[in-house]
Design a protein around this motif. Structure first.
Motif, PDB file in Angstrom:
ATOM      1  N   PHE A  74      -8.157  21.217   4.063  1.00 27.99           N
ATOM      2  CA  PHE A  74      -8.232  19.938   3.364  1.00 27.99           C
ATOM      3  C   PHE A  74      -6.838  19.517   2.941  1.00 27.99           C
ATOM      4  O   PHE A  74      -6.022  20.349   2.573  1.00 27.99           O
ATOM      5  N   HIS A  75      -6.588  18.207   2.997  1.00 29.53           N
ATOM      6  CA  HIS A  75      -5.304  17.701   2.539  1.00 29.53           C
ATOM      7  C   HIS A  75      -5.500  16.317   1.927  1.00 29.53           C
ATOM      8  O   HIS A  75      -6.461  15.615   2.221  1.00 29.53           O
ATOM      9  N   HIS A  76      -4.597  15.952   1.035  1.00 32.26           N
ATOM     10  CA  HIS A  76      -4.684  14.687   0.318  1.00 32.26           C
ATOM     11  C   HIS A  76      -3.631  13.730   0.840  1.00 32.26           C
ATOM     12  O   HIS A  76      -2.469  14.106   1.013  1.00 32.26           O
ATOM     13  N   THR A  77      -4.038  12.498   1.118  1.00 37.81           N
ATOM     14  CA  THR A  77      -3.128  11.449   1.565  1.00 37.81           C
ATOM     15  C   THR A  77      -3.162  10.317   0.543  1.00 37.81           C
ATOM     16  O   THR A  77      -3.903  10.392  -0.448  1.00 37.81           O
ATOM     17  N   ASP A  78      -2.403   9.273   0.783  1.00 35.30           N
ATOM     18  CA  ASP A  78      -2.441   8.105  -0.102  1.00 35.30           C
ATOM     19  C   ASP A  78      -3.816   7.453  -0.119  1.00 35.30           C
ATOM     20  O   ASP A  78      -4.188   6.800  -1.088  1.00 35.30           O
ATOM     21  N   GLU A  79      -4.583   7.636   0.961  1.00 36.26           N
ATOM     22  CA  GLU A  79      -5.918   7.041   1.073  1.00 36.26           C
ATOM     23  C   GLU A  79      -7.004   7.898   0.435  1.00 36.26           C
ATOM     24  O   GLU A  79      -8.096   7.424   0.163  1.00 36.26           O
ATOM     25  N   GLY A  80      -6.744   9.183   0.249  1.00 34.81           N
ATOM     26  CA  GLY A  80      -7.741  10.085  -0.318  1.00 34.81           C
ATOM     27  C   GLY A  80      -7.741  11.418   0.408  1.00 34.81           C
ATOM     28  O   GLY A  80      -6.807  11.749   1.133  1.00 34.81           O
ATOM     29  N   TRP A  81      -8.809  12.192   0.218  1.00 34.27           N
ATOM     30  CA  TRP A  81      -8.927  13.530   0.803  1.00 34.27           C
ATOM     31  C   TRP A  81      -9.464  13.460   2.221  1.00 34.27           C
ATOM     32  O   TRP A  81     -10.350  12.670   2.526  1.00 34.27           O
ATOM     33  N   ARG A  82      -8.925  14.295   3.092  1.00 29.93           N
ATOM     34  CA  ARG A  82      -9.367  14.416   4.477  1.00 29.93           C
ATOM     35  C   ARG A  82      -9.469  15.898   4.828  1.00 29.93           C
ATOM     36  O   ARG A  82      -8.823  16.726   4.218  1.00 29.93           O
ATOM     37  N   TRP A  83     -10.277  16.203   5.819  1.00 29.48           N
ATOM     38  CA  TRP A  83     -10.302  17.556   6.367  1.00 29.48           C
ATOM     39  C   TRP A  83      -9.731  17.480   7.771  1.00 29.48           C
ATOM     40  O   TRP A  83      -9.693  16.432   8.398  1.00 29.48           O
ATOM     41  N   ARG A  84      -9.237  18.612   8.233  1.00 31.33           N
ATOM     42  CA  ARG A  84      -8.777  18.687   9.615  1.00 31.33           C
ATOM     43  C   ARG A  84      -9.021  20.085  10.153  1.00 31.33           C
ATOM     44  O   ARG A  84      -9.090  21.059   9.400  1.00 31.33           O
TER      45      ARG A  84
END
Length: 64
Positions: free
Chosen positions: A12-22
């Protein structure tokens, strides 16, 4: 810190748009990423649980 991955893993990582998984392989190369961003890590994790449940029977689409 350094993390060693022996096989493909979800992170999981956090971007300016919110949390995402990869999904990353054992070399850290990205194999896939969530299309949507989520308000919280917990929401991203819940969505990933759904993906993992459907994964074996799901179809794959690749766009470039």
């Amino acid at each position: 810190s350094v993390i060693e991955i022996d096989s493909a893993a979800f992170e999981f990582h956090h971007t300016d748009e919110g949390w995402r998984w990869r999904l990353v392989d054992e070399h850290g190369n990205e194999l896939g990423e969530s299309v949507n961003a989520f308000e919280s890590r917990a929401a991203a994790q819940e969505e990933l649980s759904t993906v993992k449940e459907l994964g074996p029977d799901a179809w794959v689409s690749i766009a470039e």
